[in-house]
Write an enzyme that holds these catalytic residues in place. Structure first.
Site, PDB file in Angstrom:
ATOM      1  N   LYS A 119       0.833  -1.197   0.000  1.00 49.48           N
ATOM      2  CA  LYS A 119       0.000   0.000   0.000  1.00 49.48           C
ATOM      3  C   LYS A 119       0.870   1.250   0.000  1.00 49.48           C
ATOM      4  CE  LYS A 119      -1.331   1.973   3.664  1.00 49.48           C
ATOM      5  NZ  LYS A 119      -1.894   2.384   4.965  1.00 49.48           N
ATOM      6  N   SER A 120       1.908   1.253   0.820  1.00 53.49           N
ATOM      7  CA  SER A 120       2.748   2.444   0.947  1.00 53.49           C
ATOM      8  C   SER A 120       3.415   2.795  -0.376  1.00 53.49           C
ATOM      9  CB  SER A 120       3.814   2.223   2.027  1.00 53.49           C
ATOM     10  OG  SER A 120       3.212   2.048   3.290  1.00 53.49           O
TER      11      SER A 120
ATOM     12  N   GLY B 231      -4.636   7.568   5.934  1.00 57.14           N
ATOM     13  CA  GLY B 231      -3.728   8.652   6.262  1.00 57.14           C
ATOM     14  C   GLY B 231      -2.960   9.160   5.062  1.00 57.14           C
TER      15      GLY B 231
ATOM     16  N   SER C 246       5.476  10.484  10.340  1.00 57.32           N
ATOM     17  CA  SER C 246       6.428  10.734   9.258  1.00 57.32           C
ATOM     18  C   SER C 246       5.704  11.072   7.955  1.00 57.32           C
ATOM     19  CB  SER C 246       7.314   9.505   9.039  1.00 57.32           C
ATOM     20  OG  SER C 246       6.552   8.413   8.528  1.00 57.32           O
TER      21      SER C 246
ATOM     22  N   GLU D 296       3.925   0.161  12.440  1.00 54.05           N
ATOM     23  CA  GLU D 296       2.757  -0.520  11.874  1.00 54.05           C
ATOM     24  C   GLU D 296       2.747  -2.011  12.187  1.00 54.05           C
ATOM     25  OE1 GLU D 296       3.909  -1.240   7.236  1.00 54.05           O
ATOM     26  OE2 GLU D 296       4.067   0.802   8.005  1.00 54.05           O
TER      27      GLU D 296
ATOM     28  N   HIS E  83      -3.041   6.836  15.270  1.00 58.94           N
ATOM     29  CA  HIS E  83      -3.271   6.077  14.030  1.00 58.94           C
ATOM     30  C   HIS E  83      -4.774   5.865  13.814  1.00 58.94           C
ATOM     31  CE1 HIS E  83       0.813   4.400  12.616  1.00 58.94           C
ATOM     32  NE2 HIS E  83       0.985   5.556  13.228  1.00 58.94           N
TER      33      HIS E  83
ATOM     34  N   ARG F  77      -3.983   2.874  18.922  1.00 60.13           N
ATOM     35  CA  ARG F  77      -3.627   1.456  18.867  1.00 60.13           C
ATOM     36  C   ARG F  77      -3.096   0.938  20.201  1.00 60.13           C
ATOM     37  NH1 ARG F  77      -0.991   0.921  12.741  1.00 60.13           N
ATOM     38  NH2 ARG F  77      -2.962   0.442  11.714  1.00 60.13           N
TER      39      ARG F  77
ATOM     40  N   ARG G 253      -4.859  -3.489  10.904  1.00 58.24           N
ATOM     41  CA  ARG G 253      -3.795  -4.164  11.636  1.00 58.24           C
ATOM     42  C   ARG G 253      -4.315  -4.806  12.922  1.00 58.24           C
ATOM     43  NH1 ARG G 253      -0.676  -4.566   7.308  1.00 58.24           N
ATOM     44  NH2 ARG G 253       0.109  -2.551   6.549  1.00 58.24           N
TER      45      ARG G 253
END
Length: 432
Positions: free
Chosen positions: A29-30, A99, A176, A321, A348, A352, A393
């Site tokens: 995905k990133s 995000g 980040s 993550e 997140h 989490r 996640r």
């Protein structure tokens, strides 16, 4: 903490035998979303092979279409994206709970001609964007974000067709993604971009390295002049042809279940070198007692005998993550664990750390939050219905627990479609 969703609970498959198999995971995905953003500001078409096709990437595609980018999806194994001559405004962007959409697209929308409005799921409205909004305003971009003290979704970027660029200072200690968002668009700003981070330590640095690698691939020159300072030279962004790596973080629960059950699982096409945070699973699983080998067939994890997995004391700040799956694995270990460096996970998809404390406790582990992480002490685990908080996640972590605790049910396992469509079927095929 957000209220747990009330979706139907899924009976997670459990096994008393070692789990064996080969699992192919979808694209990262990133990486997919970084190259999608770069395609929007490129000088020509971009071709992506093996992109991730999931809710988050389709939300990104929808956002780019609002800006005038066209997409030829073909059979979804290859996407061809063509940017318009000039990005257009006037549309609404649905960020969902992604995000990357709510943070990566606004700096690009500032280059569009006309306003672009951003909104998303209810939970997305709690996620921090103030540093990004402030940085865009410092660069001369008009952003209507309502509560100026702590702006959140929804907000509108008033694109003027160009951004002057220059120097901007931000505190990206919460995510980040604030750094990556500005770097991805910086080359298209008239004077480029000099970006300085000032604040607590930056989390998830591998994701910044990933952004820098993607920028180099499309011909953008970035200088790291000093610690936490980046200068992006102005210039064109090349359209490229890229094959997306498998999503290594989505592979984490499959490797973890091999480690926890004394089984053996292989993930094909694991890259020999990568900027993905999920690659850290190799070290983490080794430290917990699993055998890890990378060869022509892919990455193979062989677990120790069931019940002999060791606890872990580790700083996960760069690979946050992975925390839900790693924390679940620690609950299955034979000794206590301490996970550090992940205070930023409170911002997140859900908080989490609070969610893990609640759900691991619900199934019988003794979990305590610290200022920057968790202490996990294994206990006598029992069947429970585990909430997932619309967090992919968390759902993967719950399935891992269910594999070793018969009778466990997972609420809204479909939320895994954010990064792994068909996850439940793949999981059941391996574990069941």
């Amino acid at each position: 903490m957000t209220s747990p969703q009330s979706a139907a609970a899924w009976a997670a498959p459990a096994t008393r035998d070692p789990v064996h198999g080969t699992v192919r995971v979808p694209g990262s995905k990133s990486l997919t979303n970084r190259y999608l953003v770069l395609a929007a500001v490129a000088a020509g078409p971009t071709t992506l092979h093996r992109p991730l096709v999931s809710r988050d990437t389709l939300l990104m595609v929808g956002a780019l279409r609002q800006l005038g980018v066209t997409l030829d999806r073909g059979d979804d194994s290859t996407w061809v994206l063509t940017p318009p001559a000039r990005l257009r405004g006037g549309g609404d962007v649905d960020c969902g709970l992604a995000g990357t959409v709510m943070r990566f697209v606004p700096p690009v929308a500032a280059l569009a001609e006309g306003p672009v409005r951003f909104d998303g799921d209810a939970a997305a409205r709690t996620r921090p964007v103030a540093q990004l909004v402030g940085a865009l305003r410092d660069l001369g971009v008009v952003v209507d974000a309502g509560g100026d003290d702590d702006p959140r979704l929804p907000f509108t970027v008033a694109g003027s067709g160009s951004v002057t660029g220059g120097r901007v200072v931000i505190d990206a200690s919460a995510s980040s993604q604030f750094v990556s968002a500005l770097l991805l668009a910086g080359a298209r700003y008239d004077r480029g971009l000099t970006l300085v981070h000032r604040g607590e330590a930056l989390p998830s640095r591998p994701h910044i390295d990933m952004t820098l690698q993607a920028l180099a691939t499309v011909g953008v020159v970035v200088h790291e002049d000093a610690q936490d300072t980046w200068h992006v030279e102005p210039g064109p962004v090349q359209g490229v042809e890229v094959t997306i790596e498998p999503d290594l973080s989505s592979a984490a629960p499959f490797l973890a279940v091999a480690a926890a059950t004394g089984g053996r699982v292989t993930v094909p096409d694991w890259p020999a070198s990568t900027t993905q945070a999920g690659d850290a699973m190799r070290e983490l699983l080794s430290r917990m007692g699993a055998a890890v080998t990378l060869g022509p067939a892919g990455l193979t994890v062989t677990g120790p005998p069931r019940g002999e997995l060791r606890g872990l004391d580790h700083d996960l700040g760069d690979v946050g993550e992975l925390t839900p799956v790693v924390a679940a694995l620690c609950a299955l270990a034979s000794s206590p664990s301490r996970l550090r460096g992940v205070a930023h996970l409170r911002g997140h998809e859900t908080d989490r750390l609070a969610a893990l404390e609640t759900e691991l406790g619900r199934i019988g582990a003794d979990v305590t939050q610290t200022h920057d992480g968790l202490v996990v002490r294994p206990g006598r685990l029992r069947a429970a219905t585990l909430q997932t908080y619309h967090d992919h996640r968390m759902a993967m972590a719950a399935c891992l627990l269910g594999a070793l605790v018969p009778g466990t049910r997972v609420v809204d396992v479909a939320t895994t479609g954010k990064t792994f469509p068909g996850f439940a079927e793949t999981w059941a095929g391996l574990v069941g």
